[in-house]
Each structure stands twice: as C-alpha cells, then as structure tokens.
Write an enzyme that holds these catalytic residues in place. Structure first.
Site, mmCIF file in Angstrom:
data_model
loop_
_atom_site.group_PDB
_atom_site.id
_atom_site.type_symbol
_atom_site.label_atom_id
_atom_site.label_comp_id
_atom_site.label_asym_id
_atom_site.label_seq_id
_atom_site.Cartn_x
_atom_site.Cartn_y
_atom_site.Cartn_z
ATOM 1 N N SER A 223 -20.433 -13.104 -83.384
ATOM 2 C CA SER A 223 -19.093 -13.315 -82.815
ATOM 3 C C SER A 223 -19.090 -13.123 -81.303
ATOM 4 O O SER A 223 -18.361 -13.814 -80.587
ATOM 5 C CB SER A 223 -18.090 -12.348 -83.454
ATOM 6 O OG SER A 223 -17.983 -12.610 -84.831
ATOM 7 N N LEU B 28 -28.879 -1.419 -73.871
ATOM 8 C CA LEU B 28 -28.359 -2.769 -74.070
ATOM 9 C C LEU B 28 -28.526 -3.506 -72.750
ATOM 10 O O LEU B 28 -28.161 -2.990 -71.695
ATOM 11 C CB LEU B 28 -26.883 -2.718 -74.470
ATOM 12 C CG LEU B 28 -26.571 -1.853 -75.698
ATOM 13 C CD1 LEU B 28 -25.077 -1.616 -75.826
ATOM 14 C CD2 LEU B 28 -27.140 -2.491 -76.947
ATOM 15 N N GLU B 29 -29.089 -4.688 -72.803
ATOM 16 C CA GLU B 29 -29.298 -5.509 -71.605
ATOM 17 C C GLU B 29 -28.320 -6.666 -71.692
ATOM 18 O O GLU B 29 -28.623 -7.718 -72.240
ATOM 19 C CB GLU B 29 -30.738 -6.018 -71.566
ATOM 20 C CG GLU B 29 -31.760 -4.903 -71.586
ATOM 21 C CD GLU B 29 -33.011 -5.281 -72.351
ATOM 22 O OE1 GLU B 29 -33.006 -6.302 -73.071
ATOM 23 O OE2 GLU B 29 -33.993 -4.539 -72.240
ATOM 24 N N LYS C 55 -41.687 6.255 -70.740
ATOM 25 C CA LYS C 55 -40.806 6.252 -69.571
ATOM 26 C C LYS C 55 -39.338 6.512 -69.901
ATOM 27 O O LYS C 55 -38.577 6.925 -69.034
ATOM 28 C CB LYS C 55 -40.902 4.902 -68.853
ATOM 29 C CG LYS C 55 -42.284 4.557 -68.362
ATOM 30 C CD LYS C 55 -42.300 3.233 -67.634
ATOM 31 C CE LYS C 55 -42.132 2.083 -68.598
ATOM 32 N NZ LYS C 55 -42.344 0.773 -67.964
#
Length: 193
Positions: free
Chosen positions: A112, A137-138, A178
């Site tokens: 969606s 989240l990118e 990292k």
C-alpha cells in the site's frame, strides 16, 4: 524455508526470537510480523559537495559524511516527517529485534505504501543472524507528492528464515559490527569498512 505465523509465535514464546515490544497477534500474519515506524530520522543536509569518494581515505570519507548528514531528528508524538519526491531519509522501526545465531530476518515494505511511491529499504533488507537493535529504514520517495510519515504507523513487515545451523560469526559477536545495538537512525559508517 521461512517461519509461518505459528512458528513465529512459538519462537517468541520460547525466547529464541525477541521483538520488543512484542507485537499483538493481529500483527503476526501468515509469514510476517508487521512493524511500526519509530520517531528517529536522519536526512541529507543542504550541501555543496559535488560527490563523496567512497573509496577515498577513511578520514576524508568520514569528514564528507559529517558534512552531508543531518543530526538525528527526533519527532514528538503526533508530529509528521515529510519525505519529498526524490529524497532519501533514514529512520528506524519502533520495535527492537534480537535474532539468534541460527535465524536471518528480511524486511519488506508494504504494498500500500509502495503504490504511493514509498520505498522502505533501498537495498539493505537482510537482518543478520545475531542482530540486536532497531531496524534501519532507508526511505526513498519515488512518487510525485510529499509523504507525511508519522511515528507508530505500520511501515513494513519482517519475515524470518532458519539457517542450516548457527552462524559461526553472528553479528553481535563480530568485532567489526558497525551498527551493533543500534537504537537510532545511525548514518552510514562506510568509513569503518
């Protein structure tokens, strides 16, 4: 083979998989667990850099990243983060996830939201065995309109796949991890490679 809803619930009940806060049953679907958007974001500042030389000397890469990445933005309850067309931003899930050494996770966006142009991961959707922390989240807005993103909204779905055995080098035990125990929208640490 990915875990089904019954197996996800069993792994959570047994403590083999941890999602904090634990999602209600309504957010555990056939093979996924819905996750929500956290309140921490990071963007690219307005800058005049022509490029970042990702293969350059580590100190130069680090300095370039410091110049172009914003400080972490923390939204108050009820506030919205506006992602404009063509913009990239980092954020995190509300939930913190801990995987055992014999389980890999996968983050997928919601159909969606994708139909409105929102990508929730650019390329990095694997969650390594041994991971512990919020999921980065990118975000990328490939649509035509700005999108208002609010903490707490459903943003993606996690699925889980058992490995053939426990990983010899799970993420939380690696010296070069990292992003270990990440809780915020941590900027790229490519200069640590």
């Amino acid at each position: 083979m990915r875990l089904c809803d019954r197996d996800i619930e069993a792994w959570l009940d047994e403590g083999r998989l941890s999602i904090n806060p634990r999602p209600p049953v309504e957010r555990i679907n056939g093979a996924t667990v819905d996750v929500r958007l956290g309140n921490k974001f990071r963007t690219f500042r307005g800058h005049t850099a022509a490029f970042i030389d990702l293969s350059g000397p580590k100190d130069e890469v680090s300095a370039a990243l410091d110049r172009v990445m914003s400080d972490e933005i923390v939204l108050d309850e009820g506030d919205a983060f506006y992602l404009h067309p063509g913009e990239l931003a980092l954020a995190v899930t509300f939930e913190s996830v801990t995987l055992p050494p014999d389980l890999v996770g996968w983050l997928d966006g919601r159909s969606s939201l994708a139909r409105l142009g929102l990508m929730v991961h650019v390329t990095a959707h694997r969650i390594d065995p041994g991971w512990s922390g919020c999921i980065v989240l990118e975000f990328y807005n490939s649509g035509k309109l700005p999108l208002a993103l609010r903490p707490g909204m459903l943003i993606g779905a996690l699925s889980f796949e058992p490995l053939s055995g426990p990983a010899a080098r799970p993420y939380n035990r690696r010296q070069d991890a990292k992003y270990r125990d990440q809780q915020g929208a941590v900027a790229s640490r490519i200069d640590k490679d």
